[in-house]
Design a protein around this motif. Structure first.
Motif, mmCIF file in Angstrom:
data_model
loop_
_atom_site.group_PDB
_atom_site.id
_atom_site.type_symbol
_atom_site.label_atom_id
_atom_site.label_comp_id
_atom_site.label_asym_id
_atom_site.label_seq_id
_atom_site.Cartn_x
_atom_site.Cartn_y
_atom_site.Cartn_z
ATOM 1 N N LYS A 177 57.968 36.932 51.949
ATOM 2 C CA LYS A 177 59.173 37.987 51.610
ATOM 3 C C LYS A 177 58.682 39.057 52.479
ATOM 4 O O LYS A 177 57.635 39.775 52.510
ATOM 5 C CB LYS A 177 58.993 38.340 50.239
ATOM 6 C CG LYS A 177 60.082 39.418 49.585
ATOM 7 C CD LYS A 177 59.729 39.725 48.221
ATOM 8 C CE LYS A 177 60.870 40.617 47.520
ATOM 9 N NZ LYS A 177 60.376 41.197 46.228
ATOM 10 N N ILE A 179 59.997 42.872 53.593
ATOM 11 C CA ILE A 179 60.678 43.939 53.118
ATOM 12 C C ILE A 179 60.836 45.242 53.902
ATOM 13 O O ILE A 179 59.903 45.258 54.664
ATOM 14 C CB ILE A 179 59.979 44.321 51.765
ATOM 15 C CG1 ILE A 179 59.586 43.236 50.686
ATOM 16 C CG2 ILE A 179 60.482 45.675 51.049
ATOM 17 C CD1 ILE A 179 58.640 43.475 49.986
ATOM 18 N N SER A 251 72.638 47.305 50.739
ATOM 19 C CA SER A 251 71.505 46.498 50.748
ATOM 20 C C SER A 251 71.708 45.100 51.142
ATOM 21 O O SER A 251 72.631 44.535 50.714
ATOM 22 C CB SER A 251 70.661 46.758 49.400
ATOM 23 O OG SER A 251 70.837 45.829 48.475
ATOM 24 N N ARG A 252 70.532 44.614 51.717
ATOM 25 C CA ARG A 252 70.769 43.074 52.297
ATOM 26 C C ARG A 252 69.467 42.190 51.846
ATOM 27 O O ARG A 252 68.313 42.794 51.759
ATOM 28 C CB ARG A 252 70.301 43.072 53.837
ATOM 29 C CG ARG A 252 71.752 43.780 54.693
ATOM 30 C CD ARG A 252 72.862 43.198 54.354
ATOM 31 N NE ARG A 252 73.096 41.696 54.874
ATOM 32 C CZ ARG A 252 73.530 41.643 56.053
ATOM 33 N NH1 ARG A 252 73.911 42.655 56.659
ATOM 34 N NH2 ARG A 252 73.711 40.512 56.751
ATOM 35 N N GLN A 253 70.004 41.011 51.305
ATOM 36 C CA GLN A 253 69.206 40.060 51.034
ATOM 37 C C GLN A 253 69.444 38.802 51.900
ATOM 38 O O GLN A 253 70.661 38.487 51.878
ATOM 39 C CB GLN A 253 69.130 39.754 49.534
ATOM 40 C CG GLN A 253 68.279 40.734 48.613
ATOM 41 C CD GLN A 253 68.277 40.280 47.257
ATOM 42 O OE1 GLN A 253 67.932 39.007 47.081
ATOM 43 N NE2 GLN A 253 68.202 41.285 46.430
ATOM 44 N N ASN A 255 67.969 34.564 52.716
ATOM 45 C CA ASN A 255 67.165 33.343 52.698
ATOM 46 C C ASN A 255 67.096 32.468 53.842
ATOM 47 O O ASN A 255 68.319 32.309 54.200
ATOM 48 C CB ASN A 255 67.512 32.434 51.324
ATOM 49 C CG ASN A 255 67.213 33.311 50.098
ATOM 50 O OD1 ASN A 255 65.986 33.513 49.700
ATOM 51 N ND2 ASN A 255 68.361 33.672 49.446
ATOM 52 N N ASP A 290 72.744 34.386 52.694
ATOM 53 C CA ASP A 290 73.049 35.756 52.731
ATOM 54 C C ASP A 290 73.374 36.447 51.727
ATOM 55 O O ASP A 290 74.372 36.152 51.081
ATOM 56 C CB ASP A 290 73.664 36.027 54.231
ATOM 57 C CG ASP A 290 73.898 37.657 54.445
ATOM 58 O OD1 ASP A 290 72.786 37.994 54.089
ATOM 59 O OD2 ASP A 290 74.837 37.864 55.323
ATOM 60 N N ASP A 299 67.080 52.359 44.892
ATOM 61 C CA ASP A 299 66.597 51.293 45.804
ATOM 62 C C ASP A 299 65.383 51.852 46.385
ATOM 63 O O ASP A 299 65.392 53.044 47.214
ATOM 64 C CB ASP A 299 67.725 50.974 46.846
ATOM 65 C CG ASP A 299 68.552 50.028 46.377
ATOM 66 O OD1 ASP A 299 68.100 49.561 45.041
ATOM 67 O OD2 ASP A 299 69.573 49.596 46.954
ATOM 68 N N ASN A 301 63.431 49.282 48.329
ATOM 69 C CA ASN A 301 63.692 48.115 49.399
ATOM 70 C C ASN A 301 64.903 47.932 49.883
ATOM 71 O O ASN A 301 65.922 47.858 49.080
ATOM 72 C CB ASN A 301 63.121 46.918 48.729
ATOM 73 C CG ASN A 301 61.778 46.765 48.371
ATOM 74 O OD1 ASN A 301 60.886 47.719 48.773
ATOM 75 N ND2 ASN A 301 61.427 46.097 47.258
ATOM 76 N N ILE A 304 65.598 42.622 52.111
ATOM 77 C CA ILE A 304 64.610 41.936 51.632
ATOM 78 C C ILE A 304 65.148 40.622 52.356
ATOM 79 O O ILE A 304 66.157 40.000 52.374
ATOM 80 C CB ILE A 304 64.580 41.716 50.422
ATOM 81 C CG1 ILE A 304 64.383 43.350 49.571
ATOM 82 C CG2 ILE A 304 63.523 40.510 49.865
ATOM 83 C CD1 ILE A 304 64.208 42.930 48.011
ATOM 84 N N TYR A 306 63.816 36.542 52.593
ATOM 85 C CA TYR A 306 63.115 35.338 51.913
ATOM 86 C C TYR A 306 62.808 34.283 52.994
ATOM 87 O O TYR A 306 63.678 33.742 53.682
ATOM 88 C CB TYR A 306 63.361 34.988 50.697
ATOM 89 C CG TYR A 306 63.504 35.805 49.456
ATOM 90 C CD1 TYR A 306 62.193 36.260 48.993
ATOM 91 C CD2 TYR A 306 64.615 36.401 49.342
ATOM 92 C CE1 TYR A 306 62.554 36.987 47.949
ATOM 93 C CE2 TYR A 306 64.579 37.643 48.227
ATOM 94 C CZ TYR A 306 63.628 37.614 47.703
ATOM 95 O OH TYR A 306 63.666 38.712 46.717
#
Ligand code: NAG
Length: 601
Positions: A177, A179, A251-253, A255, A290, A299, A301, A304, A306
């Motif tokens: 992960k 961050i 915010s962005r996440q 994989n 995405d 927030d 973080n 994030i 992965y």
């Protein structure tokens, strides 16, 4: 013993010969063979060269799906990743902190999910971090490193190890992960990275100017070309990945999934395996998911990412064309060439064989009757003229008049010529284009006497070659024996000794075949031909003049003469006439002599 003998795989099959050879060959066949061999050599050469250069790769691939995929380990030997926030002087005055966690989720014996978190160290990147890329053949990573200024990025420590396995639902789930959070230089968690954080106003200025912040990721990736003979994968620095974010607003996440490529390379050219294995970690462009969300005030973080194990694994088996495959390919090709081209050549050779056999065994009168008669007449005129004018008879005084020797002048051997002419002009069957077309078209075109005779000759030879016919004729000989001899005579007959075979040339009675062979070989040794003709004439004259014959052999001689044919008789009679004249006008002066005829009274 007979059993062992029966196992012999090299047994010789017994065949007939023609022209002292096992197979009947022709010039056309020879030229075609040279042509085919040339093609084959040209063709095989490229195959054999590419075989030894190992350019032909045979690949089989398999993609395996496993929801509890096995663990892959990423370290400096096969991977490297670099992070930065797009800003001025990130390493010394970062606007944000970047953290890497190795996470391990598993269920304990009570069924509870246990989450284990290990923090990894980050440090400014150096060239040595990218060992894997530096070790690639023809690598020019150093200049790329300098050009991209990667020393101003953060890398995991050189002895880092990422573990990735399974998925969230698996009993064992390992992932990384990454961050992005606020920078905090009050505590110093990183050993080799101790920056001073950027001020709040610097961040605000940046946001005003750019409207967002950007996390950038460089990582080592590879593309796979299993069909390429030497370099079946190529590793490169993948710099296409970045994530924009705005703290508390956007915010962005994401994989990123990593696949395992398991290569098995069979480098042997021989028909056994010699496998070297290679494992490669690859992120394909589709292995990406995405998520963009609105940020919340709470927030901490801001982005994030992965890094996870893909549930797909690729197995690639690569091998080169092996010697047995090459040989069987070449063999098959050769066979096809021979069969393909051979159909016509074999066909042509077969026709030629039939024709040659026919010419050896049969005479073809009546085919061109007019032409042959014309030639005959000419021969006779020539014969008469030459005989009377130029030949001289000498009586050998020692042997008296009982034996006379006929001597021909050097420039004149017309008598032999006349007989030779008989052979030369004897009609021969030839393979004409008409006959060939007629035969190929199943007798649709050019049906005339010539082609009809051609067909008949073919059929006759085929009939003669029939084993039944040959055996039948042999039987007939033993039947003749039975007819002509008594049982006791046959017993004696059966004990006639075998002929001797010694180094001394055996005496061979002259025959027609010898002359025809001499003529067809176009040999210039006339002497040999003439000797045979001499013997022929002598035989005729001796039989003619032998007065002690009984009735039976007289009758036999008469029939022999009849069967010999008119043309021969004519020449012999002429010869006899001249001989008698010459003896009467005896001439004693011996002339330069070349050929001898011995005659009895
Ligand atoms: C970044 O975060 C890590 C983990 O929380 C911490 O140990 C480290 O001190 C932080 N560094 C900075 C410069 O914020």
């Amino acid at each position: 013993m007979p059993m062992i003998q029966g196992l012999d795989i090299f047994g010789q099959s017994i065949t007939f010969n023609i022209n002292k050879q096992k197979a009947y060959t022709t010039i056309f066949g020879g030229v075609s063979s040279i042509f085919i061999i040339a093609i084959l050599i040209a063709f095989f050469q490229s195959n054999i060269v590419s075989f030894f250069q190992k350019t032909g790769v045979i690949v089989s691939t398999e993609t395996e799906f496993n929801p509890n995929s096995d663990q892959i380990n990423m370290n400096i030997q096969n991977y490297m990743v670099a992070f930065s926030i797009e800003q001025e002087n990130f390493v010394n005055q970062p606007m944000f902190n970047i953290t890497i966690e190795q996470r391990h989720y598993y269920r304990n014996h009570l069924g509870n999910l246990v989450k284990q978190v290990d923090y990894l160290q980050l440090e400014p990147c150096a060239l040595e971090h990218f060992q894997f890329l530096l070790n690639q053949p023809d690598s020019d990573f150093e200049s790329q490193f300098n050009q991209l200024d990667i020393s101003k990025w953060l890398c995991p420590q050189k002895d880092f190890e990422f573990h990735m396995a399974g998925a969230y639902s698996s009993t064992e789930f390992h992932f990384i992960k990454v961050i992005v959070s606020d920078c905090d230089d009050t505590q110093s968690g990183y050993l080799n990275w101790k920056p001073t954080c950027a001020t709040k106003s610097q961040k605000e200025n940046h946001l005003k100017k750019e409207g967002q912040f950007k996390l950038q990721i460089f990582q080592v990736n590879s593309i796979v070309n299993p069909n390429s003979p030497s370099q079946y994968y190529q590793s490169y620095l993948d710099g296409e990945m970045y994530f924009t974010f705005v703290p508390q607003k956007l915010s962005r996440q994401a994989n990123l999934f990593y696949r395992k490529y398991q290569f098995q390379n069979d480098n042997s050219l021989l028909p056994f395996q010699s496998i070297d294995e290679k494992e490669l970690i690859v992120r394909k462009s589709e292995d990406y998911r995405d998520l963009t969300e609105l940020g919340r005030d709470t927030d901490k973080n801001y982005a994030i990412i992965y890094f996870r194990r893909s549930q797909f694994s690729e197995f690639v088996y690569r091998r080169f064309i092996k010697i047995d495959e090459l040989l069987s390919f070449l063999g098959g090709f050769l066979q096809i060439m021979i069969t393909g081209f051979g159909i016509f050549i074999t066909y042509y050779n077969k026709l030629s064989l039939q024709i040659e056999l026919c010419n050896k065994l049969y005479n073809f009168p009546g085919q061109f009757i007019k032409e042959s008669q014309l030639q005959n007449n000419k021969v006779q005129q020539h014969l008469e003229g030459s005989m009377i004018n130029e030949s001289k008879l000498v009586v050998n005084p020692e042997q008296g008049t009982s034996k006379a020797t006929l001597i021909f002048d050097k420039e004149d051997f017309s008598f032999q010529k006349s007989i030779l002419k008989l052979f030369e002009q004897s009609q021969r069957l030839t393979l004409s284009l008409k006959s060939l077309i007629n035969h190929l078209s199943l007798r649709l075109f050019f049906n005339n006497e010539e082609t009809e005779l051609f067909q008949k000759a073919k059929n006759t030879v085929d009939q003669n070659l029939d084993i039944q016919e040959i055996l039948y004729q042999l039987q007939e000989i033993s039947r003749l024996k039975l007819l002509m001899l008594t049982k006791n005579q046959i017993t004696l007959f059966n004990f006639i000794p075998k002929p001797n075979l010694t180094l001394v040339d055996e005496e061979q009675l002259p025959n027609r075949l010898q002359i025809e062979q001499k003529l067809s070989q176009q040999e210039k040794q006339n002497v040999n031909k003439d000797e045979i003709i001499n013997e022929l004439c002598n035989a005729w004259l001796e039989i003619k003049s032998d007065s002690n014959q009984n009735l039976c052999s007289q009758e036999l001689n008469r029939r022999l003469n009849l069967v010999l044919g008119k043309e021969f008789q004519q020449i012999f009679f002429e010869y006899e006439k001249i001989t008698k004249n010459q003896i009467q006008n005896q001439s004693e002066k011996p002339t330069q002599s070349l050929f001898l005829f011995q005659t009895l009274n």
